[in-house]
Scaffold this active site. Structure first.
Site, short mmCIF file in Angstrom:
data_model
loop_
_atom_site.label_atom_id
_atom_site.label_comp_id
_atom_site.label_asym_id
_atom_site.label_seq_id
_atom_site.Cartn_x
_atom_site.Cartn_y
_atom_site.Cartn_z
N ARG A 81 0.96 -1.06 -0.16
CA ARG A 81 0.09 0.02 0.07
C ARG A 81 0.90 1.16 0.04
O ARG A 81 1.96 1.17 0.46
CB ARG A 81 -0.88 -0.05 1.40
CG ARG A 81 -2.17 -0.91 0.94
CD ARG A 81 -2.99 -0.71 2.40
NE ARG A 81 -2.40 -1.32 3.67
CZ ARG A 81 -1.76 -0.60 4.29
NH1 ARG A 81 -1.91 0.72 4.32
NH2 ARG A 81 -1.18 -1.02 5.62
N TYR A 209 -1.36 -3.63 -6.60
CA TYR A 209 -1.21 -4.09 -5.61
C TYR A 209 -2.62 -4.12 -4.81
O TYR A 209 -3.30 -3.37 -4.48
CB TYR A 209 -0.22 -3.40 -4.48
CG TYR A 209 -0.05 -3.94 -3.32
CD1 TYR A 209 0.31 -5.20 -3.06
CD2 TYR A 209 -0.98 -3.44 -2.17
CE1 TYR A 209 0.11 -5.81 -1.58
CE2 TYR A 209 -0.69 -3.81 -0.78
CZ TYR A 209 -0.36 -5.27 -0.76
OH TYR A 209 -0.41 -5.84 0.60
N LYS A 218 -9.62 -2.40 1.67
CA LYS A 218 -9.28 -1.23 2.48
C LYS A 218 -10.34 0.16 2.24
O LYS A 218 -10.54 0.71 2.85
CB LYS A 218 -7.85 -0.93 2.29
CG LYS A 218 -6.95 -2.03 2.77
CD LYS A 218 -7.40 -2.40 4.21
CE LYS A 218 -6.12 -3.70 4.62
NZ LYS A 218 -6.51 -3.87 5.91
N HIS A 238 -10.85 -1.84 11.64
CA HIS A 238 -9.69 -3.03 11.09
C HIS A 238 -9.46 -4.28 12.07
O HIS A 238 -8.44 -4.06 12.82
CB HIS A 238 -8.36 -2.10 10.94
CG HIS A 238 -7.29 -2.65 10.11
ND1 HIS A 238 -5.85 -2.45 10.25
CD2 HIS A 238 -7.12 -3.65 9.28
CE1 HIS A 238 -5.23 -3.12 9.41
NE2 HIS A 238 -5.98 -3.79 8.86
N SER A 260 -1.39 -3.76 10.18
CA SER A 260 -1.01 -4.47 9.48
C SER A 260 0.19 -5.40 9.42
O SER A 260 1.04 -5.05 10.17
CB SER A 260 -0.82 -3.85 8.01
OG SER A 260 -1.86 -2.83 7.61
N CYS A 262 0.51 -7.84 11.78
CA CYS A 262 1.01 -7.97 13.08
C CYS A 262 0.41 -9.31 13.88
O CYS A 262 0.23 -9.30 14.90
CB CYS A 262 0.54 -6.83 13.99
SG CYS A 262 1.58 -5.36 13.94
N ASP A 289 -9.55 -9.50 8.97
CA ASP A 289 -9.17 -8.26 9.04
C ASP A 289 -10.10 -7.20 9.02
O ASP A 289 -9.69 -5.95 9.47
CB ASP A 289 -8.57 -8.03 7.20
CG ASP A 289 -7.70 -6.78 6.97
OD1 ASP A 289 -6.92 -6.69 7.63
OD2 ASP A 289 -7.91 -6.29 6.07
N ARG A 381 1.94 -12.04 -0.58
CA ARG A 381 0.64 -12.47 -0.18
C ARG A 381 -0.29 -14.01 -0.80
O ARG A 381 0.21 -14.11 -1.90
CB ARG A 381 -0.46 -11.19 -0.42
CG ARG A 381 0.09 -9.81 0.01
CD ARG A 381 -0.44 -9.82 1.45
NE ARG A 381 -0.20 -8.67 2.18
CZ ARG A 381 -0.66 -8.02 3.13
NH1 ARG A 381 -1.72 -8.52 3.54
NH2 ARG A 381 -0.54 -6.88 3.63
C1 OXD Z 1 -2.93 -4.43 5.25
C2 OXD Z 1 -3.79 -5.80 4.73
O1 OXD Z 1 -2.27 -3.96 4.67
O2 OXD Z 1 -4.82 -6.35 5.30
O3 OXD Z 1 -3.61 -4.00 6.39
O4 OXD Z 1 -3.58 -6.06 3.62
MN MN Z 2 -5.21 -5.26 7.21
#
Ligand code: OXD
Ligand code: MN
Length: 599
Positions: A81, A209, A218, A238, A260, A262, A289, A381
């Site tokens: 991102r 991306y 998002k 989130h 993100s 974590c 998420d 990913r």
């Molecule tokens: C982020 C995702 O970047 O969930 O938070 O991909």
């Molecule tokens: Mn996320």
């Protein structure tokens, strides 16, 4: 050209004039050779996959080992991102607030129209009708994404509910989020992810991306939805959502916000250690998420608007997260991982100890792991359907969502934040969330490992002024009598050698267990200046290789560190000016004042 194109469309799409004019306008600007409506039909998706294979956009993987799976490689400059190029375009700058980039909507439309002009020449424009949330649920919302990327079409098919049924559900309503995406030239200089909350619109250009281009995720489900949620009295967060079933057979639900990369996916799919399994504990996954949370009867109910997982690949393995790995074994798309040329499968760092020898790295270059380089991109990913997940919750499709017992905040903190603590009450919990901090990861471009304040893990995702967002949280607590209890966790405390002290992963259930017991008034705690902490003996460490001393260490509140923390929060709060709710300013003062007395 559009008149001609529309003549070729199935009649039902022509019923909704709002939809028609949106598609018309986009086609007039981007000038595609062709428009194709995505019906969600399997044959259509298969033939798109074939086209993507023929152009190299997707690589088909081993049909026996990874049925219907593909590898996709992004442009080298397009792997995460781009927060610096992500904008909230509302009429008043103040409404975007101090934590968002802002652009005047008129200026943004005119600049973007220039960039989109002719961007789809020689290409097909795909129109994807999609629903965030089960189609027809009162929680759900509809979006239309226009894109020139087959990768986006196939990924949206995994991440959301797409196709004809959504159009039927929409009927002649004008209530849909208008998403306009073109990969254009993938030119970094002209890459923009722009949100127009007042128009229900998103324009994203020059990126491929996922986080920038799967507009349901998002862009819609967090940035646009957080704005809608505030106007409509709910919350878009989130957060993962999990169910924890205790030996009594009753399942309680928890939502947790971490920045993100974590470990939200890992916590959402946690497998309890042997001893816990034997006693009858079980974790089920509602989401990993995003949570859309609505008040009802004074309680909060959470629903996962997504239909798949867009998870970080590196570190995902049969031990850390077998459920996530299992989810990726069919009908999945991998992005920027290693290609094993011997058997046409994929690999990433931390999958196992056997990197393939005959392999290509994420860039598609011949790769020899022995030279010490990484094969997969750190933000590589997988995009996997939720139905594949062995521990998917039976409530996953529940159109009403699940009732929350607890909300957890957390982040990566090598020091300062203890393993777990409970806020004094909702207002204090909002304070804890507003001051959340975490060391940065590879999920966004920029330096990794730098501490930044990331309130409620929403810093990059809040679609309006974050001061108003805090006020909205406070209001939800005032208006609802049975709101969840709020906790903070930190799995990432390290010792002097930099090693993690807490084992994490499946053993995190030991902390969740205490959290649920606290919610039900069944566990003890000690009061500290930051909240209620378990005593070391309140956390079950049976079968764990951790000393009482180490546990004590991660359950202490260090006076000096918290003095610094409070000063840093004061600094962080300054940027909100008079948008900072008075309640939070008072909470900070209370924290500062509690120190000399309690510690
Ligand atoms: C982020 C995702 O970047 O969930 O938070 O991909
Ligand atoms: Mn996320």
């Amino acid at each position: 050209i559009t008149e001609f194109i529309f003549n070729c469309l199935p009649w039902r799409y022509c019923m909704n004039s709002n939809l028609q004019s949106f598609v018309n306008n986009c086609a007039e600007i981007a000038k595609p050779d062709k428009i194709e409506w995505i019906t969600g039909n399997g044959d259509q998706l298969e033939s798109l996959a074939k086209i993507a294979m023929s152009t190299g956009e997707m690589i088909k993987l081993n049909e026996e080992l990874l049925p219907n799976c593909y590898l996709h490689r992004s442009a080298l400059n397009d792997v995460a991102r781009v927060e610096g190029r992500t904008y909230i375009c509302c009429r008043k700058e103040e409404d975007a607030g101090p934590t968002n980039n802002w652009m005047d909507p008129e200026k943004a439309y005119s600049m973007l129209t220039g960039i989109f002009d002719g961007a789809m020449k020689g290409r097909t424009m795909y129109v994807i009708p999609y629903s965030m949330g089960p189609i027809g649920s009162p929680f759900s919302k509809i979006g239309i994404e226009i894109t020139d990327s087959i990768y986006v079409v196939l990924s949206m098919n995994i991440m959301t509910r797409i196709g004809d049924e959504v159009v039927r559900q929409l009927g002649d309503s004008n209530d849909f989020v208008r998403g306009f995406h073109s990969k254009a030239e993938l030119n970094e200089e002209n890459r923009y992810i722009c949100h127009f909350p007042e128009d229900n619109a998103i324009w994203s250009v020059n990126s491929g991306y996922g986080g920038n281009v799967l507009l349901g995720k998002k862009c819609f489900a967090l940035r646009i939805a957080s704005y809608q949620a505030r106007n409509e009295g709910w919350m878009a967060e989130h957060m993962l959502i999990l169910g924890i079933t205790k030996p009594d057979g009753i399942t309680r639900y928890i939502a947790a916000a971490f920045p993100s990369a974590c470990g939200k996916t890992n916590l959402a799919m946690l497998i309890p250690p042997e001893g816990y399994l034997a006693k009858g504990y079980k974790i089920t996954t509602v989401g990993d998420d995003i949570a859309w949370i609505r008040p009802k009867d004074g309680y909060l109910y959470a629903l996962n608007p997504e239909n798949g997982f867009f998870g970080v690949a590196p570190g995902t393995n049969a031990k850390s997260n077998p459920n996530a790995l299992a989810s990726t074994r069919k009908n999945s798309i991998f992005t920027n991982v290693v290609l094993n040329k011997d058997n046409n499968t994929v690999w990433w760092e931390g999958m196992d100890k056997n990197p393939p020898v005959n392999a290509e790295n994420w860039k598609g270059e011949k790769w020899d792991y022995r030279d010490g380089s990484k094969g997969a991109h750190p933000n590589s990913r997988f995009t996997a359907p939720a139905v594949n997940c062995p521990c998917i919750s039976p409530e996953f499709e529940n159109p009403e969502g699940v009732r929350l017992s607890a909300i957890i905040f957390g982040g990566r903190r090598a020091r300062t934040a203890p393993l777990v603590y409970q806020s004094f009450d909702w207002e204090n919990g909002v304070f804890v969330g507003s001051a959340m901090a975490s060391e940065t990861t590879a999920a966004a471009t920029g330096a990794v490992g730098v501490l930044r304040r990331d309130p409620m893990a929403m810093l990059p995702f809040c679609g309006y002024n974050m001061g108003d967002y805090f006020a909205h949280w406070l209001e939800i607590g005032r208006k609802n009598k049975n709101v969840p209890k709020i906790f903070n966790v930190n799995w990432f405390r390290t010792d002097n050698e930099g090693k993690f002290i807490w084992p994490g992963f499946g053993d995190n259930i030991r902390v969740l267990d205490w959290i649920i017991d606290r919610c039900e008034g069944k566990a003890d705690a000690i009061e500290t200046p930051i909240g209620y902490l378990p005593r070391p003996e309140d956390i079950n460490i049976e079968g764990l290789d951790i000393s009482q001393e180490a546990l004590r260490e991660i359950l202490t509140v260090d006076k000096e560190m918290w003095r610094k923390e409070a000063a840093d929060i004061r600094e962080h709060y300054k940027k909100f000016g008079d948008k900072l709710p008075q309640e939070l300013a008072t909470q900070l003062e209370n924290l500062e004042n509690r120190h000399p007395h309690v510690l």
